[in-house]
Write an enzyme that holds these catalytic residues in place. Structure first.
Site: not given
Ligand code: NAD
Length: 356
Positions: A142, A191, A223, A247, A251
Site C-alpha cells: 500500500y 506467503k 491462504d 486488511d 475484514d
C-alpha cells in the site's frame, strides 16, 4: 487522571456514534473520578466543506497534542467526485502517517448473546471466537511505488511491496506483548513459499519470538489462514501479519463474529497515544436516522481506556456494560433478533451508560 481526547466525529453516522461513546466515557469519568476533556478535530467530508481540505492543519495539531484520538468515520457519496488527492479518506491516511501509527489491532470476539448472528455453522460458533488481528499499517504494497505504463502495446501496472526488518520487528513486538496478556499464542501469517518479503517477515518474527519464551509462535500461509478463520476460528489468539494480508483477514475475521457495527479497532505507534475507531464506514444510508449501532465506537473508547490510558478496570466496566445490555435483550437494527428490544443509537448509548 486528566486526559485530553481529540474527537473526530466525521461524516454520516460519525457524529451520532461518537456522541454516544463520549457519553459512555463521561459515565466512566464520573464513576472512577477522572476528567476527560474533548477537543473537536474536523476531518473528512465535513472538513472539505468547511476548510477545503480533508485534514486541516489545525485538526492535525489538535490530534498530535491530545493524549488520544477517537474517530467516528469519514466519507460519503457527497465527496466521491473529489480528486483522489482531496478525498475524505486522504485525511485518514495523512493522520495515520503523521501520528506514526504502524500497528492496527482489531479484536474479533463473538458475544455469546449474538451467536445467532454468526454466519458459521452452530457447532463451529459454539467453540467461541476470541482473537485479535495485529496488522502492519504503514508499510508493504500500500505504501510502495505504484505505476502504470504502456509496454509492448498494452497497459502494464506495477505495485512495489517492500519491508525492512525494523518495520516487521516493531509490529511483532506488539503482537507478542498482546499475546502475553491473552492466551499466549501468536500465529504469524505470510506467503513465505512465494514472496521474499514474507521470508524476511518469517525470519524476523522468529527472531523476535526468542524474547518472548512464554508465547507460542506458529507460522501459517495466508491462504490457509483465510480458510482456518472460517473452519475453526477458536484456534487463534493473536494473528500478526503485513498490511495487505491484514486488511483482508481482519475484514474476514470481523464478518465471522456477526455485525460490522460491533467491532472496534485501535491504531498505535510509539508511545501511548492511539487512534480508536469502529471498523465500519460512515453508513450514509442510515445517517441522521438514529439507527446506527454505537457499540463498535463505544468498544473503541474502551480500547482507548485500556491501551492508551492504562485504565483496565474502566475498560472492563465498559465491556461488561455492553455484554449486559446484550444479555438484557437490547438490539439496534443491524443485530435485531426475534424477541429482542429494538432501540436506536441514542437509547443504546443510554442503556450502556446506565450499566457502567
Ligand atoms: P459502511 O461500513 O459505511 O456501511 C456498510 C453497511 O453496513 C451499510 O449498509 C451500513 O448501513 C451498515 N453499517 C455500517 N456501520 C453500521 C452501524 N454502526 N450500525 C448499523 N449499520 C451499520 O461501508 P460503505 O457503505 O462501503 O462506505 C460508506 C462510506 O464510508 C464511504 O464513503 C467509505 O469510503 C467510507 N468508509 C470510511 C471508513 C473510515 O472512516 N474508517 C471505513 C470504511 C468506509
Amino acid at each position: 487522571m486528566e486526559k485530553t481526547i481529540a474527537v473526530i466525529k466525521g461524516d454520516g453516522i460519525g457524529p451520532e456514534i461518537v456522541t454516544e461513546a463520549m457519553g459512555v466515557l463521561d459515565a466512566v469519568a464520573a464513576k472512577f473520578g477522572h476528567a476527560f476533556t474533548y477537543k473537536d478535530a474536523p476531518m473528512g467530508g465535513c472538513a472539505i466543506d468547511a476548510f477545503g481540505v480533508p485534514l486541516p492543519d489545525s485538526s492535525l495539531e489538535t490530534c498530535l497534542a491530545a493524549d488520544s484520538v477517537l474517530l467516528g468515520a469519514v466519507g460519503g457519496p457527497k465527496w466521491d467526485s473529489q480528486p483522489a488527492s482531496n478525498r475524505p479518506e486522504r485525511g485518514l491516511l495523512k493522520l495515520r502517517g503523521s501520528m506514526g501509527l504502524y500497528t492496527n489491532v482489531r479484536p474479533a470476539r463473538m458475544f455469546s448473546d449474538l451467536s445467532a448472528a454468526c454466519p458459521l455453522r452452530p457447532d463451529i460458533a459454539a467453540r467461541g471466537i476470541d482473537f485479535v488481528v495485529v496488522r502492519e499499517l504503514i508499510g508493504g504494497v500500500y505504501f510502495g511505488d505504484h505505476s502504470t505504463a504502456q509496454v509492448d502495446g498494452e497497459q502494464k501496472a506495477t505495485d512495489i511491496m517492500s519491508y525492512a526488518e525494523h518495520e516487521i520487528r516493531r509490529v511483532a513486538h506488539v503482537a507478542f506483548q498482546m499475546a502475553q496478556k491473552r492466551r499466549k499464542r501468536v500465529t504469524s501469517v505470510d506467503k513465505a513459499n512465494v514472496l521474499d518479503t514474507s521470508r524476511l517477515w518469517r525470519r524476523t518474527v522468529t527472531e523476535v519470538a526468542k524474547e518472548y519464551p512464554d508465547v507460542e509462535l506458529l507460522h501459517m500461509y495466508v491462504d490457509n489462514a483465510s480458510m482456518q478463520i472460517v473452519r475453526d476460528p477458536s484456534q487463534f489468539d493473536v494473528i500478526v501479519t503485513e498490511n495487505l494480508f491484514g486488511d483482508i483477514l481482519s475484514d474476514e475475521a470481523s464478518q465471522v463474529t456477526g455485525s460490522i457495527g460491533m467491532i472496534p479497532s485501535s491504531s498505535m505507534g510509539e508511545g501511548t497515544r492511539g487512534l480508536y475507531e469502529p471498523i465500519h464506514g460512515s453508513a450514509p444510508d442510515i445517517a441522521g436516522q438514529d439507527k446506527a449501532n454505537p457499540i463498535g465506537t463505544i468498544l473503541a473508547a474502551a480500547m482507548m481506556l485500556r491501551y492508551s490510558f492504562n485504565m483496565a478496570a474502566e475498560a472492563d466496566a465498559v465491556e461488561n456494560a455492553v455484554d449486559q445490555v446484550l444479555k438484557d435483550g437490547f438490539r439496534c437494527g443491524d443485530i435485531m433478533q426475534s424477541g429482542g428490544k429494538l432501540v436506536g443509537c441514542r437509547e443504546m448509548g443510554a442503556e450502556i451508560r446506565k450499566r457502567i
